[in-house]
Design an enzyme around this catalytic site. Sequence first.
Site, mmCIF file in Angstrom:
data_model
loop_
_atom_site.group_PDB
_atom_site.id
_atom_site.type_symbol
_atom_site.label_atom_id
_atom_site.label_comp_id
_atom_site.label_asym_id
_atom_site.label_seq_id
_atom_site.Cartn_x
_atom_site.Cartn_y
_atom_site.Cartn_z
ATOM 1 N N MET A 127 0.029 1.044 5.354
ATOM 2 C CA MET A 127 -0.643 1.303 6.622
ATOM 3 C C MET A 127 -1.810 0.333 6.796
ATOM 4 S SD MET A 127 -2.129 4.946 7.975
ATOM 5 C CE MET A 127 -2.641 5.179 9.678
ATOM 6 N N SER A 175 0.850 -1.193 0.000
ATOM 7 C CA SER A 175 0.000 0.000 0.000
ATOM 8 C C SER A 175 0.886 1.245 0.000
ATOM 9 C CB SER A 175 -0.950 -0.026 1.206
ATOM 10 O OG SER A 175 -1.884 1.027 1.142
ATOM 11 N N THR A 176 0.802 2.090 1.024
ATOM 12 C CA THR A 176 1.564 3.342 1.045
ATOM 13 C C THR A 176 3.063 3.079 0.888
ATOM 14 O OG1 THR A 176 -0.075 4.242 2.569
ATOM 15 C CG2 THR A 176 1.980 5.457 2.344
ATOM 16 N N HIS A 200 -2.717 -1.031 -3.273
ATOM 17 C CA HIS A 200 -3.874 -0.171 -3.005
ATOM 18 C C HIS A 200 -3.756 1.101 -3.829
ATOM 19 C CE1 HIS A 200 -4.316 -2.152 1.229
ATOM 20 N NE2 HIS A 200 -4.880 -2.877 0.286
ATOM 21 N N ASP A 223 -4.375 -4.975 6.144
ATOM 22 C CA ASP A 223 -4.803 -5.778 5.005
ATOM 23 C C ASP A 223 -3.664 -6.693 4.564
ATOM 24 O OD1 ASP A 223 -6.406 -6.727 2.937
ATOM 25 O OD2 ASP A 223 -5.733 -5.172 1.534
#
Length: 380
Positions: free
Chosen positions: A320, A201-202, A227, A323
């Site tokens: 973050m 993600s991030t 994401h 997931d």
Amino acid sequence: MAIKVMIVDDSAVVRQVMQETLSKAADIQIIGTAPDPIFARQKMEREWPDVIVLDIEMPRMDGLTFLRQLMAERPTPVVICSSLTEKGAETTMQALASGALGIITKPSIGVRDFIQDSASDLIQAVRAAAAARLGRIRAAPTANQVPTSAANLAAKRASSEAALHGERMNAPKLTADAILDAPGSGAMIQTTERIVAIGTSTGGTQALEEILTAMGSHSPAIAIVQHMPEKFTSSFAARLNGLSKLEVKEAQNNDRMRPGRALIAPGGKHMLVKRSGAQYYVEVIDGPLVSRHRPSVDVLFRSVAKSAGRNAVGFIMTGMGDDGAHGLKEMHDAGARTFAQDENTCVVFGMPKEAIKLGGVDDIVPLDRIAGLITGYATK
């Protein structure tokens, strides 16, 4: 201590509504707004923000130029607030390559309602940016461009995006049970066809670029969940395809997983790995948010646990939240080899940390080892 935020957008409506929305979070403090980067920089010299929410297209100086100046002079976490237009998709990909940490999309009309409906996403994006370790961000050279053909795939979709964000804000936190059953207890027969699953993600856009560009064309088949909003994944995949020796593409339903190919889950869809004989393919489906994401890493990892078991390897990387933590544990329990990116090389250590806490990680490795591990896995 509150997260100090500067909002830079040439729309007075966007600045007002975004300020009202972010100010509802007790841990966020708006220290200023500005219609363009020139005004923003003047205000920032008096008080420097922890996070900047930055528009792309503005008068006097565009957001991309401002971002690159910031990353060169005084790296600061930036969340891009971008319109979903052809040009917007292209420049937003360049912004991510230049060090931006996330994307908040906005429509051309109905902005007020959209931002209010997107409050949860916006607040989480700011929190993730504030938690980021900018020392791990590697700004791309300004010459890096997104292929025009990739940018042309993006189109305005204000109403569907608003519906998505409203759903995310109000939805309960579902598990992968909402999409597919948990893996059974039977051991998977080992085959010569092996696959890799990656969730991030991030900070993941740059991490994936570092991994995929370091690999040769004979890698094992790779399935990736990053994401990212709908439509942007096609531009992201096209950009990586142009930089890598691998074939990198946004996944389509029934795409075959094969050596030398990396499939990236489309934004707004879940991606599952399925098995047909000794071969693997992906299924791209609609469905509810899982772990408040779509695509969800948990969904991908569970499908790999069910369909590949010990014939797979899983990597959970910077991001973050949690997931992917449960899904990686399911892969581990099904016999897959599992890895987490280490804290020192993560932009945000949340997702790997949660997977480690659950006991589903065989080894913790730095980012610069991951490409080699994937390549080596193909020869075992």
